[in-house]
Design a protein around this motif. Structure first.
Motif, mmCIF file in Angstrom:
data_model
loop_
_atom_site.group_PDB
_atom_site.id
_atom_site.type_symbol
_atom_site.label_atom_id
_atom_site.label_comp_id
_atom_site.label_asym_id
_atom_site.label_seq_id
_atom_site.Cartn_x
_atom_site.Cartn_y
_atom_site.Cartn_z
ATOM 1 N N ARG A 35 0.812 -1.220 0.000
ATOM 2 C CA ARG A 35 0.000 0.000 0.000
ATOM 3 C C ARG A 35 0.844 1.269 0.000
ATOM 4 N NH1 ARG A 35 -5.139 -1.555 -1.422
ATOM 5 N NH2 ARG A 35 -5.757 -3.410 -0.231
ATOM 6 N N ALA A 36 2.069 1.200 0.509
ATOM 7 C CA ALA A 36 2.918 2.391 0.592
ATOM 8 C C ALA A 36 4.382 1.984 0.648
ATOM 9 C CB ALA A 36 2.559 3.225 1.817
ATOM 10 N N CYS A 37 5.229 2.864 0.157
ATOM 11 C CA CYS A 37 6.682 2.714 0.255
ATOM 12 C C CYS A 37 7.274 4.051 0.684
ATOM 13 C CB CYS A 37 7.296 2.323 -1.088
ATOM 14 S SG CYS A 37 6.923 0.658 -1.655
ATOM 15 N N SER A 38 8.457 4.008 1.267
ATOM 16 C CA SER A 38 9.178 5.253 1.525
ATOM 17 C C SER A 38 10.474 5.246 0.734
ATOM 18 C CB SER A 38 9.464 5.430 3.018
ATOM 19 O OG SER A 38 10.413 4.486 3.476
ATOM 20 N N LEU A 39 11.021 6.445 0.542
ATOM 21 C CA LEU A 39 12.247 6.622 -0.224
ATOM 22 C C LEU A 39 13.414 6.850 0.727
ATOM 23 C CD1 LEU A 39 9.971 7.097 -2.288
ATOM 24 C CD2 LEU A 39 11.344 8.941 -3.290
ATOM 25 N N ASN A 40 14.565 6.252 0.387
ATOM 26 C CA ASN A 40 15.759 6.368 1.213
ATOM 27 C C ASN A 40 16.968 6.687 0.351
ATOM 28 O OD1 ASN A 40 14.861 5.332 4.019
ATOM 29 N ND2 ASN A 40 14.066 3.781 2.630
ATOM 30 N N LEU A 60 13.364 -0.207 -4.194
ATOM 31 C CA LEU A 60 12.795 0.247 -2.913
ATOM 32 C C LEU A 60 12.870 -0.828 -1.832
ATOM 33 C CD1 LEU A 60 9.698 2.437 -3.891
ATOM 34 C CD2 LEU A 60 12.128 3.020 -3.853
ATOM 35 N N SER A 61 13.550 -0.463 -0.751
ATOM 36 C CA SER A 61 13.755 -1.396 0.359
ATOM 37 C C SER A 61 12.601 -1.414 1.339
ATOM 38 C CB SER A 61 15.035 -1.017 1.114
ATOM 39 O OG SER A 61 14.922 0.272 1.701
ATOM 40 N N ASP A 62 11.798 -0.344 1.386
ATOM 41 C CA ASP A 62 10.804 -0.190 2.447
ATOM 42 C C ASP A 62 9.380 -0.223 1.903
ATOM 43 O OD1 ASP A 62 13.119 0.321 3.814
ATOM 44 O OD2 ASP A 62 12.454 2.193 4.725
ATOM 45 N N GLY A 63 8.607 -1.194 2.341
ATOM 46 C CA GLY A 63 7.212 -1.272 1.928
ATOM 47 C C GLY A 63 6.322 -1.742 3.059
ATOM 48 N N ALA A 64 5.064 -1.322 3.014
ATOM 49 C CA ALA A 64 4.073 -1.752 4.007
ATOM 50 C C ALA A 64 2.779 -2.081 3.297
ATOM 51 C CB ALA A 64 3.836 -0.653 5.040
ATOM 52 N N GLY A 65 2.063 -3.048 3.814
ATOM 53 C CA GLY A 65 0.816 -3.428 3.164
ATOM 54 C C GLY A 65 0.041 -4.457 3.962
ATOM 55 N N GLU A 66 -0.816 -5.165 3.266
ATOM 56 C CA GLU A 66 -1.775 -6.091 3.882
ATOM 57 C C GLU A 66 -1.553 -7.498 3.350
ATOM 58 O OE1 GLU A 66 -6.660 -6.673 3.938
ATOM 59 O OE2 GLU A 66 -5.729 -5.059 2.770
ATOM 60 N N TYR A 133 -0.494 2.846 6.646
ATOM 61 C CA TYR A 133 0.501 2.190 5.794
ATOM 62 C C TYR A 133 1.648 3.131 5.478
ATOM 63 C CZ TYR A 133 -2.900 -1.581 5.099
ATOM 64 O OH TYR A 133 -3.770 -2.628 5.293
ATOM 65 N N LEU A 134 1.347 4.400 5.239
ATOM 66 C CA LEU A 134 2.406 5.377 4.964
ATOM 67 C C LEU A 134 3.367 5.468 6.141
ATOM 68 C CD1 LEU A 134 0.513 8.349 3.249
ATOM 69 C CD2 LEU A 134 2.375 7.014 2.245
ATOM 70 N N GLU A 135 2.831 5.567 7.343
ATOM 71 C CA GLU A 135 3.690 5.674 8.524
ATOM 72 C C GLU A 135 4.537 4.421 8.704
ATOM 73 O OE1 GLU A 135 0.766 8.633 11.128
ATOM 74 O OE2 GLU A 135 0.567 6.450 11.279
ATOM 75 N N SER A 136 3.936 3.258 8.523
ATOM 76 C CA SER A 136 4.685 2.006 8.669
ATOM 77 C C SER A 136 5.803 1.887 7.641
ATOM 78 C CB SER A 136 3.744 0.813 8.543
ATOM 79 O OG SER A 136 2.802 0.778 9.595
ATOM 80 N N ALA A 137 5.561 2.388 6.431
ATOM 81 C CA ALA A 137 6.538 2.258 5.357
ATOM 82 C C ALA A 137 7.804 3.067 5.603
ATOM 83 C CB ALA A 137 5.909 2.676 4.031
ATOM 84 N N MET A 332 5.485 7.001 -1.210
ATOM 85 C CA MET A 332 4.612 6.749 -2.340
ATOM 86 C C MET A 332 3.422 5.905 -1.894
ATOM 87 S SD MET A 332 6.989 6.039 -5.667
ATOM 88 C CE MET A 332 7.101 4.321 -5.203
ATOM 89 N N GLU A 333 2.280 6.197 -2.454
ATOM 90 C CA GLU A 333 1.065 5.416 -2.193
ATOM 91 C C GLU A 333 0.683 4.630 -3.441
ATOM 92 O OE1 GLU A 333 -1.919 7.250 1.020
ATOM 93 O OE2 GLU A 333 -1.705 8.484 -0.780
ATOM 94 N N PHE A 334 0.103 3.460 -3.213
ATOM 95 C CA PHE A 334 -0.335 2.607 -4.318
ATOM 96 C C PHE A 334 -1.843 2.563 -4.377
ATOM 97 C CE2 PHE A 334 3.897 1.390 -3.256
ATOM 98 C CZ PHE A 334 4.489 0.976 -4.429
#
Length: 334
Positions: A35-40, A60-66, A133-137, A332-334
């Motif tokens: 659902r979301a990733c962050s950039l590093n 992208l190393s960081d992702g969060a979802g269901e 999801y954004l926060e977790s990512a 980023m959001e998906f």
């Protein structure tokens, strides 16, 4: 599903949006709807060619979802669980080895710039209970790095003083973790606007390093000449001597970044005469991520989110990221 592949030899516009079919999870695997990733900065170095990777790699190393589906022998998760990726999925706990640091999403194995990710279950932990999801990512790289530097290796205590450099993702997490345990926080930036935002987040003292080039001495003055207990050092060779200057005798510097380069001069006597402990930090283990998430749950900590981009604008997102336009984690959001 939509996903991004990296054209490693392309001169520009090397992130390509493509279509593919998600696969079903095998034994020990889970299928996660990202659902979301962050950039590093690590992602940026891979995409820019400073860190080599295979052509066609999903970045992208960081992702969060269901969790959408579960393979045989998976008992750590159930369908519907909110999960977040791990930066070193084979590093479970303890001291690292080359073997456990071999697999890095977005570099040596596929990352999370994809609507679905089918991975071994140990590549994820449960997300914080009340995080989006954004926060977790934002957690797997920047969050765990700050946690490892301050909490695991620094063992920061209430009443101690922590110095963070700048307003990048690691520095912001370090600020939040330090305040969470009752530490005093000094922060630097060259932007008055960012200094004001750092104060709103809880920084007790701020230093504009452009106006005060000897900011290490200034930080020591702010502790009545004693020096700070901990420095979260993200700059590298261009800042390390000021960080040493800021430290108390017996203080700790967590060396995390190389924003000013990869090599430079350093005064060895300044280190041993002041008995300063310097720890190199490269993210952390799955166990450290789980400990950090427990603390986030207990303290209702909210990561600082900066600019958020739709999945299709990944090239623009990295252009802005490299230009330092975001205060807080770019996502980023998906």
């Amino acid at each position: 599903m939509r996903l991004v592949r990296l054209k490693a030899q392309a001169a520009s516009g090397n992130l390509k949006l493509v279509e593919a079919e998600p696969r079903s999870p095998g034994p020990g695997e889970v299928l996660v709807r990202i659902r979301a990733c962050s950039l590093n900065a690590h992602d940026s170095m891979v995409i820019g060619g400073l860190i080599p990777t295979a052509d066609g790699r999903i970045p992208l190393s960081d992702g969060a979802g269901e969790v959408m589906a579960i393979g045989e022998s998976v008992d750590a998760f159930k369908i519907g669980d909110a999960v977040v990726s791990t930066f070193f999925p084979a590093w479970f706990a303890g001291n690292p080895t080359k073997a456990v640091k071999r697999d890095i999403p977005g570099e040596t194995i596929d990352g999370y710039a994809s609507e679905f990710a089918c991975r071994p279950a140990h590549h994820f932990t449960k997300a914080p209970a009340h995080s989006s999801y954004l926060e977790s990512a934002t957690l797997p790289c920047a969050g765990v790095t700050a946690w490892s530097g301050l909490m695991t290796h620094g063992q920061v205590k209430p009443g101690e003083t922590v110095l963070v450099l700048g307003s990048g993702g690691v520095s912001l997490f370090a600020l939040q973790f330090a305040k969470m345990v009752g530490a005093r926080l000094i922060a630097t930036s060259s932007s008055e606007d960012k200094l004001a935002q750092l104060q709103r987040l809880g920084a007790d003292e701020v230093i504009n390093y452009k106006e005060c080039p000897a900011w290490g001495r200034k930080a020591k003055e702010l502790t009545d000449g004693r020096g700070v207990d901990h420095v979260v050092e993200v700059g590298g060779p261009g800042t390390i001597m000021q960080s040493i200057e800021a430290c108390r005798m017996g203080g700790h510097i967590a060396v995390i970044g190389v924003l000013t380069g990869f090599s430079g001069d350093i005064s060895i006597p300044a280190i041993f005469s002041n008995q300063i402990r310097i720890t190199g930090i490269q993210v952390g283990s799955r166990a450290e991520q789980a400990s950090m998430i427990r603390a986030i749950n207990a303290n209702a900590l909210k990561p600082v989110i900066g600019q958020v981009y739709p999945f299709e604008e990944i090239n623009d997102a990295f252009a802005d990221f490299d230009a330092g336009k975001s205060f807080g984690k770019a996502c980023m959001e998906f």
